[in-house]
Write an enzyme that holds these catalytic residues in place. Structure first.
Site, PDB file in Angstrom:
ATOM      1  N   CYS A 144      37.391 -40.578  12.062  1.00  0.00           N
ATOM      2  CA  CYS A 144      37.410 -42.259  11.203  1.00  0.00           C
ATOM      3  C   CYS A 144      38.451 -42.711  11.558  1.00  0.00           C
ATOM      4  CB  CYS A 144      37.458 -41.616   9.645  1.00  0.00           C
ATOM      5  SG  CYS A 144      36.615 -43.271   8.768  1.00  0.00           S
ATOM      6  N   CYS A 147      39.704 -44.872   7.746  1.00  0.00           N
ATOM      7  CA  CYS A 147      40.283 -44.162   7.075  1.00  0.00           C
ATOM      8  C   CYS A 147      41.994 -43.538   7.336  1.00  0.00           C
ATOM      9  CB  CYS A 147      39.526 -42.758   6.949  1.00  0.00           C
ATOM     10  SG  CYS A 147      37.358 -42.910   7.239  1.00  0.00           S
ATOM     11  N   ASP A 148      41.529 -43.319   8.237  1.00  0.00           N
ATOM     12  CA  ASP A 148      42.777 -42.486   8.818  1.00  0.00           C
ATOM     13  C   ASP A 148      43.780 -43.402   9.680  1.00  0.00           C
ATOM     14  OD1 ASP A 148      42.422 -40.090   7.722  1.00  0.00           O
ATOM     15  OD2 ASP A 148      41.157 -39.544   9.500  1.00  0.00           O
TER      16      ASP A 148
END
Ligand code: NDP
Length: 341
Positions: A144, A147-148
């Site tokens: 992701c 997200c990261d």
């Protein structure tokens, strides 16, 4: 008397059954529980959805210091439980969906019935299935970008894939990474021209094709250090040193149990009416990543979970109760769970 009570319990028609134990399912549970609909949630054996495999979550509003994915899911669950949600921590085997009738959910031979059902089974990222991919999850390997990506400030990153997801992830992560390589197994890209062009415009992104990842290799620190790859045509292997690797090769919606019963698109995502969570079957709502091609965030899944709960509540308010909810075959009266609507 006891026999009758047992029969009634068996024949009970719930107001709402929710299938799925991720942000979408738990939010739908919270809202329907607060509406006194007494939801029954089949949250799956491995409840928590994709966040159960996530480490730090920094982009969910309300957690200024971030929170670990599994802890966030435990909190979502507890909040739904506080208002009376009942949970079954098991995987549903089969469903029988109805257009406006009683919805049936089966765990083995055990049958559960409801007037509405909210499908929130989620999706899972496709995996390469190579060594190190799972082991180094959260330690350099991710699925992701949104997200990261921010964890790789001024670091080297590889993005695996050649579709729009890989391009979008690459553009996003390139804001943080010092240098990013898109690794695709073909010289051609599946991505749309516009996304590919935008990716090509970035100074710190380069492309390496046609290469297939063979292994993610960790160092002594336990974090990802390099990716072993093979040229898809010559077969020559090499190693690329990197701090992060994102596998962006698509997602698989977890819609197997409803395939052929409710409308899905060619990729298996459940189709809903634009701007709502209603499917082509009256009383059947679908929310979260099992519907969503595009956004796939915990916050968007939670948002549609809320929409699903409100759509279910309105359906219960406005639709005539299905005949089967009053009388069971054989003439046995069914207990109708009372709702707030
Ligand atoms: P896609 O299926 O479109 O692309 C998957 C990519 O991963 C392809 O390049 C494919 O290669 C590659 N791939 C698949 N399996 C492997 C494997 N085992 N090893 C190596 N490479 C592999 O998935 P996306 O998630 O990118 O997109 C899904 C849908 O969502 C598309 O319709 C897309 O347009 C849409 N989308 C749109 C966005 C936007 O417009 N902003 C953003 C994200 C998604 P190959 O081509 O060789 O099969």
């Amino acid at each position: 008397m006891a026999e009758n009570a047992e029969k009634n319990a068996k024949n009970k028609v719930e107001n709402v059954i929710i299938i799925g134990g991720g942000p979408a399912g738990y939010t739908a549970a919270l809202y329907t529980a607060r509406a006194n609909l007494e939801p029954l949630v089949f949250e799956g054996f491995q409840w928590g959805g994709q966040l159960q495999n996530t480490t730090e979550v920094e982009n969910y509003p309300g957690y200024p210091d971030g929170i670990m994915g599994p802890e966030m899911m435990a909190q979502f669950r507890a909040q739904a439980e506080r208002f009376g949600t009942r949970f079954v921590t098991d995987d549903v085997d089969r469903v029988e969906l109805s257009d406006g009738g009683v919805q049936k959910v089966f765990l083995g031979d055990e049958e559960h019935r409801a007037k509405t059902i909210i499908l929130a089974m989620g999706a899972e990222p496709k995996r390469l299935g190579v060594p190190g991919e799972m082991e180094l999850g959260g330690r350099g390997v991710s699925t992701c970008g949104v997200c990261d990506g921010a964890f790789f400030k001024d670091q080297r990153v590889i993005v695996v894939g050649g579709g729009d997801s890989a391009m979008e992830d690459s553009i996003f992560i390139s804001k943080y990474a010092s240098q990013l390589t898109v690794l695709n197994r073909r010289d051609e890209f599946r991505a749309s021209k516009i996304m590919l062009d935008r990716t090509r415009e970035k100074d710190n992104i380069d492309f390496k094709t046609p290469y297939v990842p063979l292994e993610f290799v960790g160092g002594e620190s336990g974090k990802l250090e390099k990716v072993r790859v093979r040229h898809a045509e010559t077969g020559v292997e090499e190693e690329i040193e990197t701090d992060g690797a994102f596998v962006a090769i698509g997602h698989i919606p977890k819609s197997e149990i409803v395939q052929g019963q409710v409308e899905t698109d060619e990729d298996g995502y459940i189709v809903t009416e634009p701007g709502s969570t209603r499917t082509n079957l009256a009383g059947v709502m679908a929310v979260g990543d099992v519907v969503d091609h595009t956004y796939r965030q915990a916050i968007t899944a939670a948002g549609t979970g809320c929409m699903g709960a409100l759509d279910a509540e309105r359906y219960l308010r406005d639709a005539a109760p299905p005949v089967e909810a009053h009388w069971m075959p054989g003439g046995e009266p069914a207990e109708i769970a009372t709702g707030s609507g």
